[in-house]
Design a protein around this motif. Structure first.
Motif, PDB file in Angstrom:
ATOM      1  N   GLU A 140     -20.049   7.096 -21.821  1.00  0.00           N
ATOM      2  CA  GLU A 140     -19.904   6.403 -20.534  1.00  0.00           C
ATOM      3  C   GLU A 140     -18.614   6.861 -19.843  1.00  0.00           C
ATOM      4  O   GLU A 140     -18.585   7.095 -18.623  1.00  0.00           O
ATOM      5  N   LYS A 141     -17.547   7.019 -20.648  1.00  0.00           N
ATOM      6  CA  LYS A 141     -16.280   7.517 -20.089  1.00  0.00           C
ATOM      7  C   LYS A 141     -16.479   8.922 -19.491  1.00  0.00           C
ATOM      8  O   LYS A 141     -16.042   9.196 -18.377  1.00  0.00           O
ATOM      9  N   ASP A 142     -17.167   9.793 -20.229  1.00  0.00           N
ATOM     10  CA  ASP A 142     -17.335  11.174 -19.758  1.00  0.00           C
ATOM     11  C   ASP A 142     -18.205  11.249 -18.504  1.00  0.00           C
ATOM     12  O   ASP A 142     -17.958  12.063 -17.614  1.00  0.00           O
ATOM     13  N   MET A 143     -19.237  10.375 -18.422  1.00  0.00           N
ATOM     14  CA  MET A 143     -20.051  10.359 -17.201  1.00  0.00           C
ATOM     15  C   MET A 143     -19.194   9.877 -16.030  1.00  0.00           C
ATOM     16  O   MET A 143     -19.345  10.340 -14.891  1.00  0.00           O
ATOM     17  N   GLY A 144     -18.281   8.946 -16.311  1.00  0.00           N
ATOM     18  CA  GLY A 144     -17.345   8.471 -15.273  1.00  0.00           C
ATOM     19  C   GLY A 144     -16.409   9.601 -14.826  1.00  0.00           C
ATOM     20  O   GLY A 144     -16.131   9.756 -13.635  1.00  0.00           O
ATOM     21  N   LEU A 145     -15.944  10.413 -15.784  1.00  0.00           N
ATOM     22  CA  LEU A 145     -15.066  11.534 -15.418  1.00  0.00           C
ATOM     23  C   LEU A 145     -15.821  12.506 -14.504  1.00  0.00           C
ATOM     24  O   LEU A 145     -15.266  13.031 -13.540  1.00  0.00           O
ATOM     25  N   PHE A 178       5.438  23.867 -27.701  1.00  0.00           N
ATOM     26  CA  PHE A 178       4.084  24.152 -27.205  1.00  0.00           C
ATOM     27  C   PHE A 178       3.212  22.912 -27.413  1.00  0.00           C
ATOM     28  O   PHE A 178       3.095  22.420 -28.535  1.00  0.00           O
ATOM     29  N   CYS A 179       2.630  22.424 -26.327  1.00  0.00           N
ATOM     30  CA  CYS A 179       1.765  21.229 -26.408  1.00  0.00           C
ATOM     31  C   CYS A 179       0.301  21.629 -26.230  1.00  0.00           C
ATOM     32  O   CYS A 179      -0.029  22.401 -25.323  1.00  0.00           O
ATOM     33  N   ILE A 180      -0.536  21.071 -27.092  1.00  0.00           N
ATOM     34  CA  ILE A 180      -1.993  21.246 -26.972  1.00  0.00           C
ATOM     35  C   ILE A 180      -2.595  19.859 -26.816  1.00  0.00           C
ATOM     36  O   ILE A 180      -2.423  19.012 -27.701  1.00  0.00           O
ATOM     37  N   ASP A 181      -3.270  19.616 -25.698  1.00  0.00           N
ATOM     38  CA  ASP A 181      -3.947  18.323 -25.559  1.00  0.00           C
ATOM     39  C   ASP A 181      -5.453  18.535 -25.677  1.00  0.00           C
ATOM     40  O   ASP A 181      -6.042  19.239 -24.853  1.00  0.00           O
ATOM     41  N   SER A 182      -6.050  17.908 -26.698  1.00  0.00           N
ATOM     42  CA  SER A 182      -7.494  18.057 -26.923  1.00  0.00           C
ATOM     43  C   SER A 182      -8.291  16.843 -26.453  1.00  0.00           C
ATOM     44  O   SER A 182      -9.504  16.774 -26.653  1.00  0.00           O
ATOM     45  N   THR A 183      -7.615  15.900 -25.824  1.00  0.00           N
ATOM     46  CA  THR A 183      -8.295  14.710 -25.282  1.00  0.00           C
ATOM     47  C   THR A 183      -9.287  15.117 -24.187  1.00  0.00           C
ATOM     48  O   THR A 183      -9.044  16.077 -23.460  1.00  0.00           O
ATOM     49  N   THR A 184     -10.399  14.376 -24.066  1.00  0.00           N
ATOM     50  CA  THR A 184     -11.258  14.530 -22.882  1.00  0.00           C
ATOM     51  C   THR A 184     -10.777  13.512 -21.849  1.00  0.00           C
ATOM     52  O   THR A 184     -10.872  12.297 -22.081  1.00  0.00           O
ATOM     53  N   LEU A 185     -10.226  13.998 -20.745  1.00  0.00           N
ATOM     54  CA  LEU A 185      -9.656  13.085 -19.737  1.00  0.00           C
ATOM     55  C   LEU A 185      -9.880  13.635 -18.338  1.00  0.00           C
ATOM     56  O   LEU A 185     -10.485  14.701 -18.176  1.00  0.00           O
ATOM     57  N   ASP A 186      -9.377  12.918 -17.354  1.00  0.00           N
ATOM     58  CA  ASP A 186      -9.498  13.304 -15.955  1.00  0.00           C
ATOM     59  C   ASP A 186      -8.800  14.655 -15.710  1.00  0.00           C
ATOM     60  O   ASP A 186      -7.659  14.849 -16.134  1.00  0.00           O
ATOM     61  N   ILE A 223       3.079  20.465 -30.763  1.00  0.00           N
ATOM     62  CA  ILE A 223       2.617  19.075 -30.629  1.00  0.00           C
ATOM     63  C   ILE A 223       1.146  19.111 -30.220  1.00  0.00           C
ATOM     64  O   ILE A 223       0.790  19.721 -29.203  1.00  0.00           O
ATOM     65  N   VAL A 224       0.305  18.483 -31.035  1.00  0.00           N
ATOM     66  CA  VAL A 224      -1.126  18.399 -30.708  1.00  0.00           C
ATOM     67  C   VAL A 224      -1.442  16.927 -30.438  1.00  0.00           C
ATOM     68  O   VAL A 224      -1.023  16.051 -31.208  1.00  0.00           O
ATOM     69  N   THR A 225      -2.164  16.673 -29.334  1.00  0.00           N
ATOM     70  CA  THR A 225      -2.529  15.286 -29.015  1.00  0.00           C
ATOM     71  C   THR A 225      -4.051  15.160 -28.939  1.00  0.00           C
ATOM     72  O   THR A 225      -4.731  16.042 -28.402  1.00  0.00           O
ATOM     73  N   MET A 226      -4.578  14.060 -29.504  1.00  0.00           N
ATOM     74  CA  MET A 226      -6.022  13.787 -29.469  1.00  0.00           C
ATOM     75  C   MET A 226      -6.175  12.280 -29.233  1.00  0.00           C
ATOM     76  O   MET A 226      -6.281  11.482 -30.175  1.00  0.00           O
ATOM     77  N   LEU A 227      -6.195  11.909 -27.954  1.00  0.00           N
ATOM     78  CA  LEU A 227      -6.109  10.504 -27.561  1.00  0.00           C
ATOM     79  C   LEU A 227      -7.399  10.061 -26.865  1.00  0.00           C
ATOM     80  O   LEU A 227      -8.221  10.906 -26.496  1.00  0.00           O
ATOM     81  N   PRO A 228      -7.583   8.755 -26.650  1.00  0.00           N
ATOM     82  CA  PRO A 228      -8.855   8.325 -26.060  1.00  0.00           C
ATOM     83  C   PRO A 228      -9.117   8.899 -24.663  1.00  0.00           C
ATOM     84  O   PRO A 228     -10.171   9.471 -24.416  1.00  0.00           O
ATOM     85  N   SER A 229      -8.174   8.725 -23.716  1.00  0.00           N
ATOM     86  CA  SER A 229      -8.465   9.212 -22.352  1.00  0.00           C
ATOM     87  C   SER A 229      -7.189   9.303 -21.502  1.00  0.00           C
ATOM     88  O   SER A 229      -6.069   9.329 -22.030  1.00  0.00           O
ATOM     89  N   SER A 230      -7.377   9.302 -20.171  1.00  0.00           N
ATOM     90  CA  SER A 230      -6.284   9.573 -19.229  1.00  0.00           C
ATOM     91  C   SER A 230      -5.088   8.629 -19.414  1.00  0.00           C
ATOM     92  O   SER A 230      -3.937   9.079 -19.419  1.00  0.00           O
ATOM     93  N   ALA A 231      -5.349   7.328 -19.527  1.00  0.00           N
ATOM     94  CA  ALA A 231      -4.242   6.355 -19.578  1.00  0.00           C
ATOM     95  C   ALA A 231      -3.325   6.632 -20.764  1.00  0.00           C
ATOM     96  O   ALA A 231      -2.089   6.614 -20.633  1.00  0.00           O
ATOM     97  N   GLN A 232      -3.911   6.933 -21.911  1.00  0.00           N
ATOM     98  CA  GLN A 232      -3.101   7.166 -23.119  1.00  0.00           C
ATOM     99  C   GLN A 232      -2.345   8.492 -23.006  1.00  0.00           C
ATOM    100  O   GLN A 232      -1.204   8.600 -23.461  1.00  0.00           O
ATOM    101  N   VAL A 233      -2.970   9.493 -22.386  1.00  0.00           N
ATOM    102  CA  VAL A 233      -2.282  10.786 -22.207  1.00  0.00           C
ATOM    103  C   VAL A 233      -1.094  10.598 -21.262  1.00  0.00           C
ATOM    104  O   VAL A 233       0.006  11.122 -21.503  1.00  0.00           O
ATOM    105  N   GLN A 234      -1.294   9.802 -20.198  1.00  0.00           N
ATOM    106  CA  GLN A 234      -0.179   9.541 -19.281  1.00  0.00           C
ATOM    107  C   GLN A 234       0.968   8.834 -19.999  1.00  0.00           C
ATOM    108  O   GLN A 234       2.137   9.149 -19.810  1.00  0.00           O
ATOM    109  N   THR A 235       0.617   7.857 -20.874  1.00  0.00           N
ATOM    110  CA  THR A 235       1.659   7.116 -21.597  1.00  0.00           C
ATOM    111  C   THR A 235       2.402   8.037 -22.563  1.00  0.00           C
ATOM    112  O   THR A 235       3.641   8.057 -22.577  1.00  0.00           O
ATOM    113  N   VAL A 236       1.629   8.794 -23.348  1.00  0.00           N
ATOM    114  CA  VAL A 236       2.248   9.604 -24.412  1.00  0.00           C
ATOM    115  C   VAL A 236       3.088  10.741 -23.819  1.00  0.00           C
ATOM    116  O   VAL A 236       4.215  10.987 -24.251  1.00  0.00           O
TER     117      VAL A 236
END
Ligand code: NAD
Length: 337
Positions: A283-288, A126-134, A92-105
């Motif tokens: 802006e999201k990444d500077m916030g992270l 095996f899970c691969i998460d490629s999202t940029t998140l917290d 399973i590969v995930t490529m989502l916008p950020s933390s909230a979506q990763v938590q949901t998925v």
């Protein structure tokens, strides 16, 4: 018998699960990454099974139609939920916008499904998460996936949409050495440089530090180009001087924000800042970066100032949110008049 196991058997997924890969999040990056991954897997193994899932049904269906047209005979399926994607595939590969979506998925779909599967099936997942998140959210998710019995790495990327399309991304991987080795062949179908940065969360840590520098550099390059313009300097001359001096960086020599400053290149400013890396993502990444700096009590005065510049830019000129972040030049030009 648990509901998910019944579902698994009823759709006769057991036979295809070992040769199946699910991709969740078919946005600007994910659609290009999935295309490379699936097409190269299909070339090696024509009986491979592919599954796509996106919160926007049209994103999954347009990807699936394009892929089926390009690879007749391929076996691609759309599912509506992360639960179905987990039942369907060992990878399973995930490529989502950020933390909230990763938590949901993960929290609302993948992890409960992993817990409900027979242990031998979960162990093979095996899970691969490629999202940029917290970083903390990512570590928490990895902990829960691993506690359920499956494996996981964080593998955020560098290289943008161009790199995703060309299959030349850099993957910054966090996880155990064994997980890194297992993930490597799959990641190498989507990227060229696969770096093991350390344990869970380390890939994200490296990505966030890199983007902290990038976000600051792009602002200061805009400032220097504005100042140089006020001093009567030709943008191409100024860029060439800085590009061969100690101020050289990617933001001046590749992603220059001023039209005609790089006569041999075509940065986003030549297309009214279309394409590239969206201001909202920067802006999201500077916030992270500033959030994790607060938690770790790290002093980030320039990072904080840069975050505020991008936040103000999005508030005052929301039309720049989806444009490349080098449009910060346009924002600062309007602010300096
Ligand atoms: P995007 O917004 O284009 O794509 C995200 C996709 O996820 C969308 O299709 C969206 O519908 C889907 N999605 C959202 N919530 C979902 C859910 N709950 N279930 C299933 N699907 C869901 O974003 P992108 O540009 O592809 O970026 C993805 C990630 O990659 C971000 O974390 C970003 O910071 C990072 N990144 C982007 C770039 C770039 O140049 N765009 C470069 C490097 C890293």
């Amino acid at each position: 018998m648990k509901a998910s196991l019944r579902c698994l058997q009823s759709v006769q997924r057991l036979a295809t699960r070992p040769k199946s890969t699910s991709f969740i999040g078919l946005g600007r990056m994910g659609s290009e990454m999935a295309y490379n991954l699936f097409s190269k897997q299909f070339a090696k193994r024509p009986d491979a099974h592919f599954v796509v899932c996106d919160a926007l049904p049209e994103a999954a269906s347009s990807f699936s139609q394009n892929f089926a047209a390009a690879f007749p005979g391929s076996n691609i399926e759309i599912v509506a939920t992360p639960e179905e994607a987990t039942l369907a595939s060992e990878w399973i590969v995930t490529m989502l916008p950020s933390s909230a979506q990763v938590q949901t998925v993960y929290g609302g779909g993948i992890i409960p499904t992993l817990r409900s599967l027979p242990a031998d099936l979960t162990q093979k997942t095996f899970c691969i998460d490629s999202t940029t998140l917290d970083v903390d959210v990512s570590r928490e998710v990895a902990k829960d996936v691993i506690a359920a019995g499956a494996s996981m790495v964080d593998a955020p990327v560098s290289g943008g949409v161009t790199g995703a399309k060309a299959g030349t991304l850099a993957f910054l991987v966090g996880g155990t050495e064994a997980s890194f080795q297992t993930a490597h062949p799959v990641l190498s179908l989507m990227g060229q440089r696969i770096v093991h940065c350390g344990p869970a969360g380390a890939g994200l840590g490296a990505k966030i530090c890199n983007n902290l520098i990038l976000g600051v550099q792009q602002i200061v390059v805009a400032e220097a180009m504005i100042l140089g313009g006020k001093l009567g300097l030709d943008p191409a001359v100024l860029s060439s001087v800085i590009g061969s001096s100690t101020g050289n960086c990617w933001s001046i020599s590749v992603n220059n924000p001023v039209q005609s400053a790089l006569p041999d290149k075509s940065p986003p400013c030549e297309r009214d800042y279309e394409g590239g890396f969206a201001t909202a993502l920067m802006e999201k990444d500077m916030g992270l970066a500033t959030d994790i700096a607060e938690k770790t009590e790290s002093s980030l005065p320039i990072g904080w100032a840069a975050r505020q510049v991008y936040s103000r830019m999005m508030e005052q000129q929301p039309e720049l949110s989806r444009k490349d972040f080098s449009s910060v030049y346009k924002f600062l030009v309007s602010a300096s008049k």
